[in-house]
Design a protein around this motif. Structure first.
Motif, PDB file in Angstrom:
ATOM      1  N   ASP A 171      47.628  49.549  37.102  1.00 39.34           N
ATOM      2  CA  ASP A 171      46.638  48.565  36.683  1.00 39.34           C
ATOM      3  C   ASP A 171      47.253  47.513  35.761  1.00 39.34           C
ATOM      4  O   ASP A 171      48.006  47.837  34.851  1.00 39.34           O
ATOM      5  CB  ASP A 171      45.471  49.243  35.967  1.00 39.34           C
ATOM      6  CG  ASP A 171      44.693  50.165  36.892  1.00 39.34           C
ATOM      7  OD1 ASP A 171      44.465  49.772  38.045  1.00 39.34           O
ATOM      8  OD2 ASP A 171      44.351  51.278  36.469  1.00 39.34           O
ATOM      9  N   GLU A 225      47.024  35.501  40.967  1.00 43.60           N
ATOM     10  CA  GLU A 225      47.258  36.921  40.693  1.00 43.60           C
ATOM     11  C   GLU A 225      48.742  37.209  40.517  1.00 43.60           C
ATOM     12  O   GLU A 225      49.130  38.032  39.668  1.00 43.60           O
ATOM     13  CB  GLU A 225      46.671  37.784  41.812  1.00 43.60           C
ATOM     14  CG  GLU A 225      45.157  37.703  41.953  1.00 43.60           C
ATOM     15  CD  GLU A 225      44.396  38.198  40.727  1.00 43.60           C
ATOM     16  OE1 GLU A 225      45.027  38.621  39.745  1.00 43.60           O
ATOM     17  OE2 GLU A 225      43.157  38.160  40.747  1.00 43.60           O
ATOM     18  N   ASP A 231      38.463  41.104  47.839  1.00 43.40           N
ATOM     19  CA  ASP A 231      37.151  41.575  48.290  1.00 43.40           C
ATOM     20  C   ASP A 231      36.647  40.731  49.461  1.00 43.40           C
ATOM     21  O   ASP A 231      37.374  39.869  49.986  1.00 43.40           O
ATOM     22  CB  ASP A 231      36.152  41.592  47.135  1.00 43.40           C
ATOM     23  CG  ASP A 231      35.783  40.194  46.632  1.00 43.40           C
ATOM     24  OD1 ASP A 231      36.141  39.195  47.290  1.00 43.40           O
ATOM     25  OD2 ASP A 231      35.118  40.103  45.573  1.00 43.40           O
ATOM     26  N   THR A 285      37.299  48.354  45.545  1.00 43.10           N
ATOM     27  CA  THR A 285      38.320  48.451  44.502  1.00 43.10           C
ATOM     28  C   THR A 285      38.250  47.262  43.550  1.00 43.10           C
ATOM     29  O   THR A 285      38.454  47.398  42.346  1.00 43.10           O
ATOM     30  CB  THR A 285      39.722  48.551  45.124  1.00 43.10           C
ATOM     31  OG1 THR A 285      39.820  49.784  45.847  1.00 43.10           O
ATOM     32  CG2 THR A 285      40.810  48.527  44.059  1.00 43.10           C
ATOM     33  N   VAL A 286      37.947  46.096  44.098  1.00 44.20           N
ATOM     34  CA  VAL A 286      37.788  44.905  43.253  1.00 44.20           C
ATOM     35  C   VAL A 286      36.512  45.012  42.431  1.00 44.20           C
ATOM     36  O   VAL A 286      36.512  44.819  41.204  1.00 44.20           O
ATOM     37  CB  VAL A 286      37.756  43.623  44.118  1.00 44.20           C
ATOM     38  CG1 VAL A 286      37.505  42.390  43.237  1.00 44.20           C
ATOM     39  CG2 VAL A 286      39.057  43.467  44.888  1.00 44.20           C
ATOM     40  N   SER A 326      39.342  38.947  43.614  1.00 45.04           N
ATOM     41  CA  SER A 326      40.660  39.577  43.683  1.00 45.04           C
ATOM     42  C   SER A 326      40.962  40.397  42.430  1.00 45.04           C
ATOM     43  O   SER A 326      40.310  40.257  41.390  1.00 45.04           O
ATOM     44  CB  SER A 326      41.740  38.510  43.872  1.00 45.04           C
ATOM     45  OG  SER A 326      41.742  37.610  42.767  1.00 45.04           O
ATOM     46  N   ARG A 327      41.973  41.214  42.577  1.00 45.08           N
ATOM     47  CA  ARG A 327      42.446  42.055  41.484  1.00 45.08           C
ATOM     48  C   ARG A 327      43.941  42.273  41.674  1.00 45.08           C
ATOM     49  O   ARG A 327      44.412  42.423  42.800  1.00 45.08           O
ATOM     50  CB  ARG A 327      41.708  43.395  41.511  1.00 45.08           C
ATOM     51  CG  ARG A 327      42.125  44.373  40.419  1.00 45.08           C
ATOM     52  CD  ARG A 327      41.380  45.684  40.575  1.00 45.08           C
ATOM     53  NE  ARG A 327      41.904  46.692  39.668  1.00 45.08           N
ATOM     54  CZ  ARG A 327      41.618  47.985  39.732  1.00 45.08           C
ATOM     55  NH1 ARG A 327      40.793  48.427  40.675  1.00 45.08           N
ATOM     56  NH2 ARG A 327      42.133  48.842  38.876  1.00 45.08           N
ATOM     57  N   ASN A 332      35.130  43.010  38.892  1.00 48.64           N
ATOM     58  CA  ASN A 332      35.841  41.782  39.202  1.00 48.64           C
ATOM     59  C   ASN A 332      35.256  41.168  40.467  1.00 48.64           C
ATOM     60  O   ASN A 332      34.546  41.836  41.220  1.00 48.64           O
ATOM     61  CB  ASN A 332      37.335  42.055  39.437  1.00 48.64           C
ATOM     62  CG  ASN A 332      38.055  42.431  38.163  1.00 48.64           C
ATOM     63  OD1 ASN A 332      37.550  42.245  37.069  1.00 48.64           O
ATOM     64  ND2 ASN A 332      39.251  42.981  38.312  1.00 48.64           N
ATOM     65  N   GLU A 345      35.881  47.435  39.191  1.00 43.03           N
ATOM     66  CA  GLU A 345      36.290  46.944  37.868  1.00 43.03           C
ATOM     67  C   GLU A 345      35.437  45.755  37.424  1.00 43.03           C
ATOM     68  O   GLU A 345      35.788  45.063  36.477  1.00 43.03           O
ATOM     69  CB  GLU A 345      37.761  46.537  37.909  1.00 43.03           C
ATOM     70  CG  GLU A 345      38.718  47.677  38.214  1.00 43.03           C
ATOM     71  CD  GLU A 345      38.663  48.760  37.171  1.00 43.03           C
ATOM     72  OE1 GLU A 345      38.631  48.424  35.967  1.00 43.03           O
ATOM     73  OE2 GLU A 345      38.646  49.955  37.544  1.00 43.03           O
ATOM     74  N   ASP A 371      45.836  44.577  33.335  1.00 42.07           N
ATOM     75  CA  ASP A 371      44.599  44.042  32.766  1.00 42.07           C
ATOM     76  C   ASP A 371      44.745  42.542  32.552  1.00 42.07           C
ATOM     77  O   ASP A 371      45.387  42.104  31.603  1.00 42.07           O
ATOM     78  CB  ASP A 371      44.280  44.755  31.456  1.00 42.07           C
ATOM     79  CG  ASP A 371      42.878  44.410  30.937  1.00 42.07           C
ATOM     80  OD1 ASP A 371      42.288  43.438  31.461  1.00 42.07           O
ATOM     81  OD2 ASP A 371      42.392  45.106  30.049  1.00 42.07           O
ATOM     82  N   SER A 372      44.150  41.777  33.441  1.00 42.26           N
ATOM     83  CA  SER A 372      44.293  40.319  33.369  1.00 42.26           C
ATOM     84  C   SER A 372      43.451  39.696  32.267  1.00 42.26           C
ATOM     85  O   SER A 372      43.594  38.521  31.965  1.00 42.26           O
ATOM     86  CB  SER A 372      43.921  39.686  34.714  1.00 42.26           C
ATOM     87  OG  SER A 372      42.570  39.939  35.025  1.00 42.26           O
TER      88      SER A 372
END
Length: 207
Positions: A111, A96, A78, A49-50, A58-59, A55, A53, A113-114
């Motif tokens: 989601d 985060e 992750d 999942t991380v 982390s997410r 990334n 994207e 978006d950072s």
């Protein structure tokens, strides 16, 4: 030479993990209320999942539960997260959560978006690092950034972390001030518009 070869190997491994994640089935479990910890957030380990994207480490996502007025932050980590020291893991989680506080805007989308930009916030990573200048001793932040750089160890991320470290040091040098207490942020959220927008030298501002 050995460091150079290791960096090439780590770069190949990282790119392969991105490709693999894109084709892997979604295994992220549905967040449930019982997963919320004492501090009010959820941490889930789901490597793909991380990486899906593109990334690393982390997410940040969010979940809206029936019966709870505000959304709950969900931090997905992750495999590399567990290679970090406990202190840096804590920094990653706080980083985060700062994205959640500053950038979630209480929308219904899971989601966050950072890295998004808008006319008010040109760099969301810098925005979060600004938050950390006020909350922590900057040496802890620099130590965490350097450790993450060492763990990921690719040319792209080495350059990325070097840039983040450079600008963080410059900002911390100029804007060092008293620590903003959690109660300051809570006051701002309660008395203005719910979501902390950014923090200046002399005030906490909400959106």
């Amino acid at each position: 030479m050995i460091k150079f070869i290791k960096r090439i190997i780590d770069t190949i491994k990282l790119e392969l993990s991105f490709v693999k994640a894109e084709s892997a089935p979604d295994t992220l479990p549905d967040a449930t209320v019982d997963m919320i910890n004492e501090e009010g957030y959820i941490v889930v380990h789901d490597h793909n999942t991380v990486r899906r994207e593109r990334n690393v480490i982390s997410r940040i996502m969010q979940a809206q539960f029936k019966g709870l007025e505000d959304p709950t932050p969900v931090i997905v980590v992750d495999n590399d997260f567990y290679k970090l020291s406990k202190e840096t893991q804590k920094f990653v989680i706080e980083h985060e959560l700062a994205h959640f506080t500053l950038h979630a805007y209480e929308n219904e989308c899971p989601d966050i978006d950072s890295l998004a930009e808008d006319e008010l916030r040109k760099d969301r990573e810098a925005d979060v690092e600004t938050y950390h200048v006020f909350k922590h001793n900057e040496t802890k932040v620099l130590k965490a950034l350097r450790e993450m750089k060492r763990i990921i160890n690719t040319k792209e991320y080495n350059n990325y972390f070097d840039l983040r470290i450079h600008y963080f040091k410059q900002y911390a040098k100029i804007h060092r001030r008293r620590v903003v207490k959690a109660k300051d942020v809570m006051w701002a959220m309660k008395n203005k518009y719910k979501v902390v927008h950014t923090i200046y030298e002399d005030e906490v501002v909400c959106r």
